[in-house]
Design a protein around this motif. Structure first.
Motif, PDB file in Angstrom:
ATOM      1  N   LEU A  84      41.368  77.402  72.617  1.00  0.00           N
ATOM      2  CA  LEU A  84      40.581  76.917  73.764  1.00  0.00           C
ATOM      3  C   LEU A  84      39.635  75.785  73.391  1.00  0.00           C
ATOM      4  O   LEU A  84      39.183  75.663  72.245  1.00  0.00           O
ATOM      5  CB  LEU A  84      39.784  78.076  74.391  1.00  0.00           C
ATOM      6  CG  LEU A  84      40.639  79.156  75.070  1.00  0.00           C
ATOM      7  CD1 LEU A  84      39.798  80.382  75.405  1.00  0.00           C
ATOM      8  CD2 LEU A  84      41.325  78.613  76.321  1.00  0.00           C
ATOM      9  N   TYR A  85      39.353  75.000  74.401  1.00  0.00           N
ATOM     10  CA  TYR A  85      38.488  73.827  74.330  1.00  0.00           C
ATOM     11  C   TYR A  85      37.295  74.098  75.231  1.00  0.00           C
ATOM     12  O   TYR A  85      37.432  74.738  76.288  1.00  0.00           O
ATOM     13  CB  TYR A  85      39.298  72.635  74.837  1.00  0.00           C
ATOM     14  CG  TYR A  85      38.509  71.470  75.376  1.00  0.00           C
ATOM     15  CD1 TYR A  85      38.405  70.274  74.676  1.00  0.00           C
ATOM     16  CD2 TYR A  85      37.887  71.551  76.630  1.00  0.00           C
ATOM     17  CE1 TYR A  85      37.698  69.195  75.195  1.00  0.00           C
ATOM     18  CE2 TYR A  85      37.174  70.478  77.144  1.00  0.00           C
ATOM     19  CZ  TYR A  85      37.075  69.315  76.423  1.00  0.00           C
ATOM     20  OH  TYR A  85      36.369  68.260  76.932  1.00  0.00           O
ATOM     21  N   ALA A  86      36.119  73.606  74.839  1.00  0.00           N
ATOM     22  CA  ALA A  86      34.956  73.684  75.727  1.00  0.00           C
ATOM     23  C   ALA A  86      34.151  72.402  75.590  1.00  0.00           C
ATOM     24  O   ALA A  86      34.124  71.770  74.521  1.00  0.00           O
ATOM     25  CB  ALA A  86      34.092  74.896  75.376  1.00  0.00           C
ATOM     26  N   SER A 105      45.178  73.847  82.056  1.00  0.00           N
ATOM     27  CA  SER A 105      44.364  74.531  83.067  1.00  0.00           C
ATOM     28  C   SER A 105      42.894  74.399  82.684  1.00  0.00           C
ATOM     29  O   SER A 105      42.559  74.402  81.496  1.00  0.00           O
ATOM     30  CB  SER A 105      44.725  76.016  83.127  1.00  0.00           C
ATOM     31  OG  SER A 105      46.094  76.191  83.435  1.00  0.00           O
ATOM     32  N   ALA A 106      42.033  74.293  83.707  1.00  0.00           N
ATOM     33  CA  ALA A 106      40.601  74.091  83.438  1.00  0.00           C
ATOM     34  C   ALA A 106      39.744  75.045  84.253  1.00  0.00           C
ATOM     35  O   ALA A 106      40.098  75.434  85.369  1.00  0.00           O
ATOM     36  CB  ALA A 106      40.204  72.651  83.755  1.00  0.00           C
ATOM     37  N   LEU A 107      38.605  75.413  83.660  1.00  0.00           N
ATOM     38  CA  LEU A 107      37.566  76.116  84.418  1.00  0.00           C
ATOM     39  C   LEU A 107      36.271  75.347  84.262  1.00  0.00           C
ATOM     40  O   LEU A 107      36.078  74.597  83.292  1.00  0.00           O
ATOM     41  CB  LEU A 107      37.410  77.565  83.961  1.00  0.00           C
ATOM     42  CG  LEU A 107      36.880  77.853  82.554  1.00  0.00           C
ATOM     43  CD1 LEU A 107      35.359  77.789  82.468  1.00  0.00           C
ATOM     44  CD2 LEU A 107      37.334  79.244  82.120  1.00  0.00           C
ATOM     45  N   ARG A 108      35.399  75.513  85.239  1.00  0.00           N
ATOM     46  CA  ARG A 108      34.048  74.926  85.192  1.00  0.00           C
ATOM     47  C   ARG A 108      33.054  76.040  85.415  1.00  0.00           C
ATOM     48  O   ARG A 108      33.281  76.920  86.257  1.00  0.00           O
ATOM     49  CB  ARG A 108      33.812  73.902  86.313  1.00  0.00           C
ATOM     50  CG  ARG A 108      35.037  73.223  86.839  1.00  0.00           C
ATOM     51  CD  ARG A 108      35.381  72.040  86.048  1.00  0.00           C
ATOM     52  NE  ARG A 108      36.707  71.531  86.390  1.00  0.00           N
ATOM     53  CZ  ARG A 108      37.413  70.746  85.593  1.00  0.00           C
ATOM     54  NH1 ARG A 108      36.952  70.387  84.419  1.00  0.00           N
ATOM     55  NH2 ARG A 108      38.597  70.313  85.953  1.00  0.00           N
ATOM     56  N   LEU A 109      31.949  75.998  84.689  1.00  0.00           N
ATOM     57  CA  LEU A 109      30.832  76.893  84.962  1.00  0.00           C
ATOM     58  C   LEU A 109      29.607  75.996  85.129  1.00  0.00           C
ATOM     59  O   LEU A 109      29.184  75.325  84.181  1.00  0.00           O
ATOM     60  CB  LEU A 109      30.624  77.883  83.821  1.00  0.00           C
ATOM     61  CG  LEU A 109      29.547  78.917  84.168  1.00  0.00           C
ATOM     62  CD1 LEU A 109      30.088  79.942  85.181  1.00  0.00           C
ATOM     63  CD2 LEU A 109      29.025  79.625  82.937  1.00  0.00           C
ATOM     64  N   ILE A 159      43.504  73.303  76.351  1.00  0.00           N
ATOM     65  CA  ILE A 159      44.054  72.118  75.678  1.00  0.00           C
ATOM     66  C   ILE A 159      44.739  72.464  74.338  1.00  0.00           C
ATOM     67  O   ILE A 159      45.880  72.036  74.101  1.00  0.00           O
ATOM     68  CB  ILE A 159      42.942  71.051  75.481  1.00  0.00           C
ATOM     69  CG1 ILE A 159      42.624  70.386  76.836  1.00  0.00           C
ATOM     70  CG2 ILE A 159      43.332  70.019  74.430  1.00  0.00           C
ATOM     71  CD1 ILE A 159      41.415  69.452  76.808  1.00  0.00           C
ATOM     72  N   PRO A 160      44.100  73.231  73.438  1.00  0.00           N
ATOM     73  CA  PRO A 160      44.765  73.519  72.151  1.00  0.00           C
ATOM     74  C   PRO A 160      46.043  74.349  72.310  1.00  0.00           C
ATOM     75  O   PRO A 160      46.992  74.169  71.538  1.00  0.00           O
ATOM     76  CB  PRO A 160      43.710  74.306  71.364  1.00  0.00           C
ATOM     77  CG  PRO A 160      42.407  73.991  72.034  1.00  0.00           C
ATOM     78  CD  PRO A 160      42.723  73.785  73.473  1.00  0.00           C
ATOM     79  N   THR A 161      46.078  75.219  73.317  1.00  0.00           N
ATOM     80  CA  THR A 161      47.283  76.027  73.566  1.00  0.00           C
ATOM     81  C   THR A 161      48.435  75.137  74.002  1.00  0.00           C
ATOM     82  O   THR A 161      49.562  75.252  73.502  1.00  0.00           O
ATOM     83  CB  THR A 161      46.994  77.074  74.669  1.00  0.00           C
ATOM     84  OG1 THR A 161      45.906  77.889  74.246  1.00  0.00           O
ATOM     85  CG2 THR A 161      48.198  77.945  74.954  1.00  0.00           C
ATOM     86  N   ALA A 167      53.454  70.783  75.241  1.00  0.00           N
ATOM     87  CA  ALA A 167      53.895  70.870  76.644  1.00  0.00           C
ATOM     88  C   ALA A 167      52.943  70.124  77.577  1.00  0.00           C
ATOM     89  O   ALA A 167      52.846  70.460  78.754  1.00  0.00           O
ATOM     90  CB  ALA A 167      54.022  72.339  77.055  1.00  0.00           C
ATOM     91  N   GLY A 168      52.238  69.125  77.043  1.00  0.00           N
ATOM     92  CA  GLY A 168      51.234  68.432  77.843  1.00  0.00           C
ATOM     93  C   GLY A 168      51.782  67.254  78.625  1.00  0.00           C
ATOM     94  O   GLY A 168      52.448  66.382  78.060  1.00  0.00           O
ATOM     95  N   PHE A 169      51.517  67.229  79.925  1.00  0.00           N
ATOM     96  CA  PHE A 169      51.772  66.070  80.775  1.00  0.00           C
ATOM     97  C   PHE A 169      50.508  65.773  81.559  1.00  0.00           C
ATOM     98  O   PHE A 169      49.734  66.696  81.856  1.00  0.00           O
ATOM     99  CB  PHE A 169      52.916  66.344  81.766  1.00  0.00           C
ATOM    100  CG  PHE A 169      54.263  66.508  81.124  1.00  0.00           C
ATOM    101  CD1 PHE A 169      55.125  65.437  80.989  1.00  0.00           C
ATOM    102  CD2 PHE A 169      54.665  67.757  80.645  1.00  0.00           C
ATOM    103  CE1 PHE A 169      56.373  65.593  80.401  1.00  0.00           C
ATOM    104  CE2 PHE A 169      55.909  67.926  80.048  1.00  0.00           C
ATOM    105  CZ  PHE A 169      56.764  66.838  79.921  1.00  0.00           C
ATOM    106  N   ALA A 170      50.277  64.507  81.902  1.00  0.00           N
ATOM    107  CA  ALA A 170      49.112  64.137  82.707  1.00  0.00           C
ATOM    108  C   ALA A 170      49.435  62.877  83.483  1.00  0.00           C
ATOM    109  O   ALA A 170      50.251  62.060  83.046  1.00  0.00           O
ATOM    110  CB  ALA A 170      47.897  63.903  81.815  1.00  0.00           C
TER     111      ALA A 170
END
Ligand code: GTQ
Length: 340
Positions: A84-86, A105-109, A159-161, A167-170
């Motif tokens: 995981l990235y933070a 996938s992203a989360l925000r706090l 991101i690291p997963t 398997a990254g596309f953007a």
């Protein structure tokens, strides 16, 4: 090592071979030996640097103006745990972080300031402190600040997963700001009110269509269970965020949790294989991670690597948010925990 072995290793190396017996213990350890280290980021110390980023670059130029929280054991790898990235993202009044989408996938706090929004697939949500917001894989999202204060939130991404799996596309959207397709609150009304659209049949790993879990609702639930009974000895009062349509984690790669620790309470030791990032939303206390004690206060972030024993103490009533890769490990039959 004998000269015979050395020469043999050198000869087979030329053929793309290497002996297992030299590395077997490291490859198949008796228990996890994470290169990640326990660490705590004190928001009161970091805030000035986050604000300074606003003088160094615009949100538009940066695309995302974020300071990455790098694990001290994993410097240069842009991650807080192996999976995981933070990061801390800043958006100033009037700015837009342009619309894009990616398979991460992203989360925000939301931590600091008011007046920003995140838009996901054509719906905006106003970001209030403590709100837990998600942008599932491949959904267009942009952020904007319509208020008069800088706004800072914690980003958590897989991101690291995704990098590990290659398997990254953007892609960038055609327009900076998504046009508003539905009024604010639409997703909560349709998917987050113990109701679902008649023809909606999600697959088990689908991310939730509810993309905001408002802080005030979560807090009311924690208060209710905290006044209804004693805390669990290992967890305090802890609940997991779910996709209300399936009961699974909000996104397939990241689990998120909320936790209430009454003043004076101390958890018993617990360790699990999912390295976990914690954020203090309220109160203060101590996290003892594999024997080292870290003091946490509001907006501080701390990371507990895989299989490190955690004990939490609260010196004032404390509310903690946390997230990890637990759903990935559970889907693969790898997740373990031990309650001491
Ligand atoms: O807000 O879309 O911290 O794409 C890193 C990558 C935030 C975002 C990050 C991103 C984003």
């Amino acid at each position: 090592m004998s000269a015979q072995r050395r020469a043999y290793y050198d000869r087979i190396a030329a053929h793309g071979l290497t002996p297992l017996w030299e590395v077997l213990g490291a490859l198949v350890p008796p228990s996890p030996r994470s290169p990640a280290q326990p660490a705590l980021w004190r928001y009161a110390e970091l805030r000035q640097y986050v604000m300074e980023a606003g003088e160094v670059i615009t949100a538009e130029e940066a695309e995302r103006r974020v300071l990455i929280l790098e694990n001290p054991g994993l410097r240069g790898q842009s991650c807080i745990t192996q999976s995981l990235y933070a990061g801390l993202q800043l958006i100033l009044p009037g700015e837009v972080a342009p619309a894009h989408r990616h398979t991460q996938s992203a989360l925000r706090l939301v931590l600091d300031g008011e007046g920003a929004y995140t838009a996901v697939d054509g719906e905006r949500t106003t970001m209030r402190r403590g709100d837990f917001i998600i942008t599932p894989a491949w959904t267009f999202h942009d952020h904007g600040n319509l208020g008069d204060q800088p706004v800072v939130w914690l980003d958590g991404l897989d991101i690291p997963t995704v990098r590990f799996l290659d398997a990254g596309f953007a892609e960038k959207a055609a327009t900076h700001t998504q046009s508003v397709a539905r009024p604010e609150g639409d997703a909560l009304a349709r998917y987050g009110s113990n109701l679902l659209p008649m023809d909606y049949a999600p697959k088990p790993a689908d991310p939730t269509r509810v993309f905001v879990y408002p802080h005030d609702k979560t807090r009311v639930s924690l208060q209710a269970i905290a006044s209804a009974g004693a805390p669990d000895p290992h967890l305090g009062h802890k609940l997991r965020y779910v996709n209300p349509a399936t009961g699974a984690s909000p996104m397939p790669t990241i689990a998120a949790f909320t936790q209430w620790l009454p003043a004076g309470f101390e958890t018993r030791g617990l360790r699990s294989t999912d390295g976990t990032i914690h954020v203090c939303l309220e109160g203060e206390g101590e996290a003892e991670i594999a024997g080292t004690t870290y003091r946490y206060a509001e907006n501080d972030v701390f990371v507990v690597p895989s299989w490190h024993t955690l004990k939490l103490r609260a010196s004032r009533d404390a509310m903690l948010f946390s997230f990890s890769d637990r759903p990935v490990q559970q889907a693969l039959g790898l997740w373990r925990e031990e309650r001491l």
